[in-house]
Design a protein around this motif. Structure first.
Motif, PDB file in Angstrom:
ATOM      1  N   PRO A  11       0.684  -1.224   0.099  1.00  0.00           N
ATOM      2  CA  PRO A  11       0.055  -0.120   0.049  1.00  0.00           C
ATOM      3  C   PRO A  11       0.949   1.372  -0.215  1.00  0.00           C
ATOM      4  CG  PRO A  11      -0.750  -1.729   1.710  1.00  0.00           C
ATOM      5  CD  PRO A  11       0.533  -2.021   0.953  1.00  0.00           C
ATOM      6  N   LEU A  12       2.076   1.195   0.476  1.00  0.00           N
ATOM      7  CA  LEU A  12       2.734   2.346   0.393  1.00  0.00           C
ATOM      8  C   LEU A  12       3.688   2.687  -0.793  1.00  0.00           C
ATOM      9  CD1 LEU A  12       4.487   1.592   3.884  1.00  0.00           C
ATOM     10  CD2 LEU A  12       2.368   2.952   3.355  1.00  0.00           C
ATOM     11  N   VAL A  13       3.720   1.624  -1.883  1.00  0.00           N
ATOM     12  CA  VAL A  13       4.163   1.978  -2.838  1.00  0.00           C
ATOM     13  C   VAL A  13       3.708   3.028  -3.834  1.00  0.00           C
ATOM     14  CG1 VAL A  13       4.937   0.904  -5.174  1.00  0.00           C
ATOM     15  CG2 VAL A  13       4.987  -0.624  -3.159  1.00  0.00           C
ATOM     16  N   PRO A  14       4.564   4.116  -4.323  1.00  0.00           N
ATOM     17  CA  PRO A  14       3.874   5.192  -4.799  1.00  0.00           C
ATOM     18  C   PRO A  14       3.157   4.782  -6.197  1.00  0.00           C
ATOM     19  CG  PRO A  14       6.147   5.587  -4.057  1.00  0.00           C
ATOM     20  CD  PRO A  14       5.981   4.241  -3.946  1.00  0.00           C
ATOM     21  N   THR A  15       2.071   5.400  -6.441  1.00  0.00           N
ATOM     22  CA  THR A  15       1.458   4.860  -7.717  1.00  0.00           C
ATOM     23  C   THR A  15       2.340   4.936  -8.944  1.00  0.00           C
ATOM     24  OG1 THR A  15      -0.659   5.778  -6.899  1.00  0.00           O
ATOM     25  CG2 THR A  15      -0.581   5.823  -9.360  1.00  0.00           C
ATOM     26  N   PRO A  16       3.287   5.892  -9.409  1.00  0.00           N
ATOM     27  CA  PRO A  16       4.016   5.864 -10.386  1.00  0.00           C
ATOM     28  C   PRO A  16       5.040   4.610 -10.641  1.00  0.00           C
ATOM     29  CG  PRO A  16       4.287   8.160  -9.480  1.00  0.00           C
ATOM     30  CD  PRO A  16       3.507   7.085  -8.703  1.00  0.00           C
ATOM     31  N   VAL A  17       5.328   4.116  -9.409  1.00  0.00           N
ATOM     32  CA  VAL A  17       6.215   2.948  -9.188  1.00  0.00           C
ATOM     33  C   VAL A  17       5.289   1.722  -9.399  1.00  0.00           C
ATOM     34  CG1 VAL A  17       7.759   1.622  -7.404  1.00  0.00           C
ATOM     35  CG2 VAL A  17       7.976   4.084  -7.545  1.00  0.00           C
ATOM     36  N   MET A  18       4.198   1.659  -8.770  1.00  0.00           N
ATOM     37  CA  MET A  18       3.306   0.375  -9.227  1.00  0.00           C
ATOM     38  C   MET A  18       2.770   0.595 -10.662  1.00  0.00           C
ATOM     39  SD  MET A  18       1.901  -2.055  -7.851  1.00  0.00           S
ATOM     40  CE  MET A  18       1.551  -1.997  -5.904  1.00  0.00           C
ATOM     41  N   ARG A  19       2.743   1.664 -11.231  1.00  0.00           N
ATOM     42  CA  ARG A  19       2.397   1.533 -12.565  1.00  0.00           C
ATOM     43  C   ARG A  19       3.619   1.011 -13.273  1.00  0.00           C
ATOM     44  NH1 ARG A  19      -1.864   4.367 -14.949  1.00  0.00           N
ATOM     45  NH2 ARG A  19      -0.994   3.474 -16.949  1.00  0.00           N
ATOM     46  N   ARG A  20       4.932   1.225 -13.062  1.00  0.00           N
ATOM     47  CA  ARG A  20       5.846   0.841 -13.857  1.00  0.00           C
ATOM     48  C   ARG A  20       5.989  -0.807 -13.310  1.00  0.00           C
ATOM     49  NH1 ARG A  20      12.435   1.741 -12.638  1.00  0.00           N
ATOM     50  NH2 ARG A  20      13.263   0.892 -14.627  1.00  0.00           N
ATOM     51  N   LEU A  21       5.706  -1.220 -12.100  1.00  0.00           N
ATOM     52  CA  LEU A  21       5.693  -2.758 -12.236  1.00  0.00           C
ATOM     53  C   LEU A  21       4.731  -3.257 -12.698  1.00  0.00           C
ATOM     54  CD1 LEU A  21       5.956  -2.926  -8.105  1.00  0.00           C
ATOM     55  CD2 LEU A  21       7.506  -3.892  -9.577  1.00  0.00           C
TER      56      LEU A  21
END
Length: 314
Positions: free
Chosen positions: A13-23
């Motif tokens: 839940p703490l992963v920033p949205t841009p990073v999660m989008r990259r994932l």
């Protein structure tokens, strides 16, 4: 589940949205239908037909379920307009199965009726074991009216061989997967080799009963075992295809395609991409490690075969 897995899950839940989008970007077409159709078009130009999946499951209301059905009808229309040989694949809880089995049947029927005049295909997906009986009942009732509907079975579950025997007595189209849900050991195989053996046996049973086998896997050794079963029966490519996940082991797709085997790519999209990604990572944290290694150019552990049921939603 190891300590590192638990730590990774706790931080999701703490992963920033841009990073999660990259994932997620390599494995999810985007938030909008137009993005998914564009990606499916790119795949088609490279010789890969596709599967369109709108991310989501377990809706909270009938209104949501009805909107999902309408979205799939629109998705099928967009595939036709683009001239794509892709089909739609729908999770039963996304059409309200947990609210009402009759509602799910009604909405699957609605979608099937909308696409039937256009010769399009629809697959009923399979979710975790508490929904299996209801899903198979819905599928059986759909088969009473329609020929352009398929199902998914999970080799991991002990019951799947019996479920194959109980399928409607017609030429059914079955996607066989290992199964991403980590089910209780009292009802499912948990050893990797036992799951592979069960997958091959399910494939044998499907081929022997005349079914079309959609072999959803990225396990090349398992695929070779299944191909031997196909070759022993002298079956042509009208009886099987490989199904793979968008972004996973692309060189393997090319290897199969170059050898003359049909390969279809599963393309998920939708605004539910983050919630969906987090739910899937919680169910199987090995996906997180695979994607992380892939992003940073690290080799994937040989002990882990990435997401090999050709549907992140399962």
């Amino acid at each position: 589940m190891g300590l590192l897995d638990r730590m990774a899950i706790a931080t999701l839940p703490l992963v920033p949205t841009p990073v999660m989008r990259r994932l997620s970007a390599r494995y999810i077409a985007g938030e909008h239908l137009t993005e998914a159709v564009t990606r499916l078009g790119e795949l088609a130009r490279n010789g890969y037909p596709g599967v369109l999946d709108l991310l989501g499951e377990g809706v909270d209301s009938e209104a949501e379920a009805r909107q999902v059905a309408a979205d799939y009808v629109a998705g099928a229309a967009a595939l036709r307009a683009a001239g794509l040989a892709a089909y739609i694949s729908i999770k039963p809880t996304h059409l309200g199965l947990l609210l009402s089995e009759e509602l799910a049947l009604e909405l699957y029927t609605q979608v099937a009726e909308a696409i039937e005049p256009h010769g399009q295909f629809m697959r009923v997906e399979m979710e975790d074991h508490p929904t299996t009986d209801a899903t198979l009942r819905v599928f059986a009732r759909l088969c009473e009216r329609f020929d352009h509907v398929g199902i998914v079975l999970q080799a991991r579950l002990f019951r799947s061989l019996d479920d194959i025997a109980a399928l409607p007595e017609k030429a059914v189209n079955v996607r066989i997967v290992k199964g991403i849900y980590l089910e209780p050991e009292k009802i499912a195989h948990t050893d990797a080799d036992a799951i592979r053996d069960a997958y091959v046996e399910c494939t044998r049973r499907l081929l022997d009963r005349g079914a079309f086998a959609a072999l959803a896997t990225h396990d090349d050794a398992l695929a070779e075992r299944c191909l031997r079963e196909i070759q022993e029966r002298s079956l042509d490519t009208s009886r099987y295809e490989f199904q793979v996940l968008l972004g996973v082991r692309e060189p393997l797709w090319e290897h199969w395609k170059s050898a003359g085997h049909p390969v279809r790519v599963y393309v998920p999209y939708g605004p539910d991409w983050r919630a969906y990604s987090q739910r899937r990572l919680r169910k199987n944290p090995q996906i997180f490690w695979h994607v992380t290694r892939d992003i940073f150019g690290m080799p994937t552990s040989k002990k882990f075969e990435p997401v090999d049921d050709a549907q992140l939603a399962d």
